[in-house]
Scaffold this active site. Structure first.
Site, PDB file in Angstrom:
ATOM      1  N   GLU A  38      17.041  19.560   1.083  1.00 13.91           N
ATOM      2  CA  GLU A  38      18.116  20.561   1.185  1.00 13.91           C
ATOM      3  C   GLU A  38      18.528  20.756   2.638  1.00 13.91           C
ATOM      4  O   GLU A  38      17.677  20.863   3.529  1.00 13.91           O
ATOM      5  CB  GLU A  38      17.595  21.887   0.605  1.00 13.91           C
ATOM      6  N   ASP A  65      21.723  16.724   4.543  1.00 15.79           N
ATOM      7  CA  ASP A  65      22.870  15.790   4.575  1.00 15.79           C
ATOM      8  C   ASP A  65      23.573  15.811   5.933  1.00 15.79           C
ATOM      9  O   ASP A  65      23.842  14.768   6.514  1.00 15.79           O
ATOM     10  CB  ASP A  65      23.849  16.054   3.410  1.00 15.79           C
ATOM     11  N   ALA A  89      26.949  27.487  -9.915  1.00 13.04           N
ATOM     12  CA  ALA A  89      25.505  27.705 -10.038  1.00 13.04           C
ATOM     13  C   ALA A  89      24.705  26.816  -9.097  1.00 13.04           C
ATOM     14  O   ALA A  89      23.484  26.753  -9.187  1.00 13.04           O
ATOM     15  CB  ALA A  89      25.065  27.441 -11.481  1.00 13.04           C
ATOM     16  N   LEU A  95      25.002  23.633  -9.198  1.00 12.27           N
ATOM     17  CA  LEU A  95      24.743  22.424  -9.978  1.00 12.27           C
ATOM     18  C   LEU A  95      25.944  21.476  -9.917  1.00 12.27           C
ATOM     19  O   LEU A  95      26.080  20.569 -10.710  1.00 12.27           O
ATOM     20  CB  LEU A  95      24.377  22.797 -11.419  1.00 12.27           C
ATOM     21  N   SER A  96      26.812  21.755  -8.977  1.00 10.25           N
ATOM     22  CA  SER A  96      27.933  20.881  -8.640  1.00 10.25           C
ATOM     23  C   SER A  96      28.958  20.673  -9.748  1.00 10.25           C
ATOM     24  O   SER A  96      29.335  19.540 -10.072  1.00 10.25           O
ATOM     25  CB  SER A  96      27.449  19.527  -8.130  1.00 10.25           C
ATOM     26  N   SER A 124      31.793  21.389  -9.042  1.00  4.07           N
ATOM     27  CA  SER A 124      32.950  20.967  -8.236  1.00  4.07           C
ATOM     28  C   SER A 124      33.059  19.441  -8.179  1.00  4.07           C
ATOM     29  O   SER A 124      34.135  18.888  -8.397  1.00  4.07           O
ATOM     30  CB  SER A 124      32.894  21.577  -6.827  1.00  4.07           C
ATOM     31  N   GLU A 139      37.668  18.298  -1.861  1.00  2.48           N
ATOM     32  CA  GLU A 139      36.855  19.519  -1.709  1.00  2.48           C
ATOM     33  C   GLU A 139      36.906  20.053  -0.270  1.00  2.48           C
ATOM     34  O   GLU A 139      37.098  21.251  -0.051  1.00  2.48           O
ATOM     35  CB  GLU A 139      35.415  19.209  -2.134  1.00  2.48           C
ATOM     36  N   ASP A 168      26.885  15.337  -3.770  1.00  2.39           N
ATOM     37  CA  ASP A 168      27.317  15.664  -5.136  1.00  2.39           C
ATOM     38  C   ASP A 168      28.193  14.572  -5.732  1.00  2.39           C
ATOM     39  O   ASP A 168      28.027  14.171  -6.885  1.00  2.39           O
ATOM     40  CB  ASP A 168      28.103  16.987  -5.138  1.00  2.39           C
TER      41      ASP A 168
HETATM   42  P1  ADP Z   1      29.245  24.459  -7.865  1.00  2.00           P
HETATM   43  O1  ADP Z   1      29.776  23.134  -7.457  1.00  2.00           O
HETATM   44  O2  ADP Z   1      27.832  24.650  -7.455  1.00  2.00           O
HETATM   45  O3  ADP Z   1      29.431  24.764  -9.314  1.00  2.00           O
HETATM   46  P2  ADP Z   1      31.340  25.313  -6.126  1.00  2.00           P
HETATM   47  O4  ADP Z   1      31.679  26.610  -5.516  1.00  2.00           O
HETATM   48  O5  ADP Z   1      31.150  24.128  -5.237  1.00  2.00           O
HETATM   49  O6  ADP Z   1      30.062  25.554  -7.054  1.00  2.00           O
HETATM   50  O7  ADP Z   1      32.473  24.903  -7.158  1.00  2.00           O
HETATM   51  C1  ADP Z   1      32.860  25.810  -8.139  1.00  2.00           C
HETATM   52  C2  ADP Z   1      34.374  25.819  -8.206  1.00  2.00           C
HETATM   53  O8  ADP Z   1      34.852  24.575  -8.738  1.00  2.00           O
HETATM   54  C3  ADP Z   1      34.904  26.863  -9.160  1.00  2.00           C
HETATM   55  O9  ADP Z   1      35.048  28.113  -8.493  1.00  2.00           O
HETATM   56  C4  ADP Z   1      36.245  26.279  -9.546  1.00  2.00           C
HETATM   57  O10 ADP Z   1      37.211  26.498  -8.546  1.00  2.00           O
HETATM   58  C5  ADP Z   1      35.950  24.791  -9.582  1.00  2.00           C
HETATM   59  N1  ADP Z   1      35.566  24.330 -10.941  1.00  2.00           N
HETATM   60  C6  ADP Z   1      34.436  23.681 -11.287  1.00  2.00           C
HETATM   61  N2  ADP Z   1      34.425  23.381 -12.610  1.00  2.00           N
HETATM   62  C7  ADP Z   1      35.572  23.848 -13.114  1.00  2.00           C
HETATM   63  C8  ADP Z   1      36.167  23.839 -14.422  1.00  2.00           C
HETATM   64  N3  ADP Z   1      35.543  23.306 -15.474  1.00  2.00           N
HETATM   65  N4  ADP Z   1      37.383  24.404 -14.554  1.00  2.00           N
HETATM   66  C9  ADP Z   1      38.028  24.953 -13.504  1.00  2.00           C
HETATM   67  N5  ADP Z   1      37.511  24.979 -12.253  1.00  2.00           N
HETATM   68  C10 ADP Z   1      36.316  24.442 -12.038  1.00  2.00           C
HETATM   69 MG    MG Z   2      30.044  22.436  -5.476  1.00  2.00          MG
END
Ligand code: ADP
Ligand code: MG
Length: 390
Positions: free
Chosen positions: A43, A46, A132, A134-135, A137, A172, A184
């Site tokens: 952690e 990177d 969460a 868990l990516s 994004s 991103e 990720d």
């Molecule tokens: P993580 O990648 O850990 O879940 P992030 O903050 O990097 O958290 O990314 C979360 C963001 O990605 C959300 O706030 C949203 O903007 C976008 N996102 C991810 N999955 C979805 C989805 N299925 N529908 C819409 N937006 C999404």
């Molecule tokens: Mg993310």
């Protein structure tokens, strides 16, 4: 113990196709699937040219896509109330805002590397918990990238995946404006079933690492604390700044080249502790890979615990909820547990004997209730395959 279901790709692909038809009145041409991930260890390494060891989740994002000839882009997600419509001219650094940035940003980055995206309708659905750690994004970015490339007639060769890593990262970093080191996207695009992916941020190499957990009677339990401590928003940037300060003071090119002997040459106690985390964490990644190769799973568990202590005490990125998950898991027979992801909330990962998994999950839920925390989300992911077309 109630687990968050990953769903099966065929069912989820059929469901996102049906939703696309409902929304846009036509069939999508392609559906891309890309998984979320959980980092086993490594952690904040990177951006220090270090190592990390993520696995892809069975939980994934599905993107249904149909190209348009008129340049119009229309975006919908089952996980968002708002919709977005525009053209590539509306996309760039800082815009659009919110979730559409992750999707439109990919189209923008793909166009920049020569994919002629004529316009597109997109519908997203996902079983990756959002926000969460868990990516979700990378899962949304890579699912869209895969579906669009396929709709344009391409296939997901290694060369194409290689190109999609930086394209999804740009969506991103530049469009959504969120820092990401590339772990990720790499794991979402290159993961293989039953394996973790060792990523080396110094030489850029990726190595598949076999993880025969089932044969050893073991399983992962991932606990989404569902908290995000927004008070410490500057936490990531300040950790990076401390690392840069140490690199400058030590006269090296990255903390990958630092050793514990260098700690004495740092004048600030906080910076010294930050560096100690990075140096020992990179070593722990190597040790986990070696221990897994020998089937020394208790050693892997011990390294998880040491990693958690390092993040809690030296890097100071844990929180009460994450510490409670780790303590409770260990008290109920886990081999090891640690927070995973950037910290200040998000998720923890537990390595547990399969026959203790239920008891550990129940104990964590009970401990959260007793502490008046909200209910955590539980996943028990098998290391899964990366991106695919469905
Ligand atoms: P993580 O990648 O850990 O879940 P992030 O903050 O990097 O958290 O990314 C979360 C963001 O990605 C959300 O706030 C949203 O903007 C976008 N996102 C991810 N999955 C979805 C989805 N299925 N529908 C819409 N937006 C999404
Ligand atoms: Mg993310």
């Amino acid at each position: 113990m109630q687990l968050i279901d990953a769903g099966t790709p065929a069912t989820l692909a059929a469901s996102v196709r049906a939703r696309f038809h409902e929304v846009f009145g036509e069939e999508p041409t392609t559906v891309g699937r890309a998984p979320g991930r959980v980092n086993l260890i490594g952690e904040h390494t990177d951006y220090n040219a270090g190592l990390c060891l993520p696995v892809a989740l069975p939980h994934a994002t599905y993107a249904a896509v149909r190209l348009r000839e008129d340049g119009v882009i229309r975006l919908r997600s089952a996980q968002a109330d708002d919709t977005w419509e525009g053209t590539l001219a509306d996309v760039g650094p800082g815009h659009p805002r919110g979730w559409p940035a992750y999707v439109a940003g990919v189209l923008w980055a793909l166009a920049d590397v020569g994919y002629a995206v004529p316009g597109v309708d997109v519908v997203i659905d996902s079983t990756v918990p959002v926000g969460a750690g868990l990516s979700s994004s990378a899962a949304i970015e890579c699912s869209v990238a895969a579906a669009v490339v396929a709709a344009l007639g391409g296939s997901l060769t290694d060369e194409v995946r290689e190109l999609l890593v930086p394209a999804c990262m740009r969506a991103e970093i530049e469009v959504a404006g969120a820092p990401t080191g590339g772990m990720d996207q790499a794991v979402s695009l290159f993961a293989q079933e039953g394996r973790a992916l060792l990523l080396d941020f110094q030489d850029g190499s990726r190595t598949q690492v076999s993880l025969p957990l089932h044969e050893a009677g073991l399983a992962f339990l991932v606990v989404d604390t569902r908290v995000s401590h927004a008070l410490v928003d500057g936490g990531y940037a300040s950790r990076r700044a401390d690392c840069e300060r140490a690199v400058a003071q030590l006269g090296i090119s990255s903390l990958r080249d630092a050793t514990l002997a260098d700690l004495d040459r740092l004048d600030d106690d906080r910076v010294r502790r930050r560096v100690r985390h990075v140096v020992t964490e990179i070593e722990r990644v190597e040790e986990v890979v070696a221990a897994a190769a020998h089937g020394s799973w208790q050693r892997v568990g011990d390294l998880f615990v040491a990693s958690h202590a390092s993040m809690r005490d030296d890097y100071e990125i844990s929180c009460e909820e994450l510490d409670l998950v780790v303590e409770t898991a260990l008290a109920h027979g886990a081999l090891g547990a640690r927070m995973t992801g950037g910290g200040f909330g998000g998720s923890a990962i537990v390595l547990a004997p399969v026959d203790r998994r239920e008891e550990i999950g129940d104990a964590i839920v009970a401990a959260f209730a007793a502490a008046s925390y909200g209910e955590p989300g539980l996943l028990s992911p098998d290391p899964s395959a990366g991106v695919s077309l469905e």
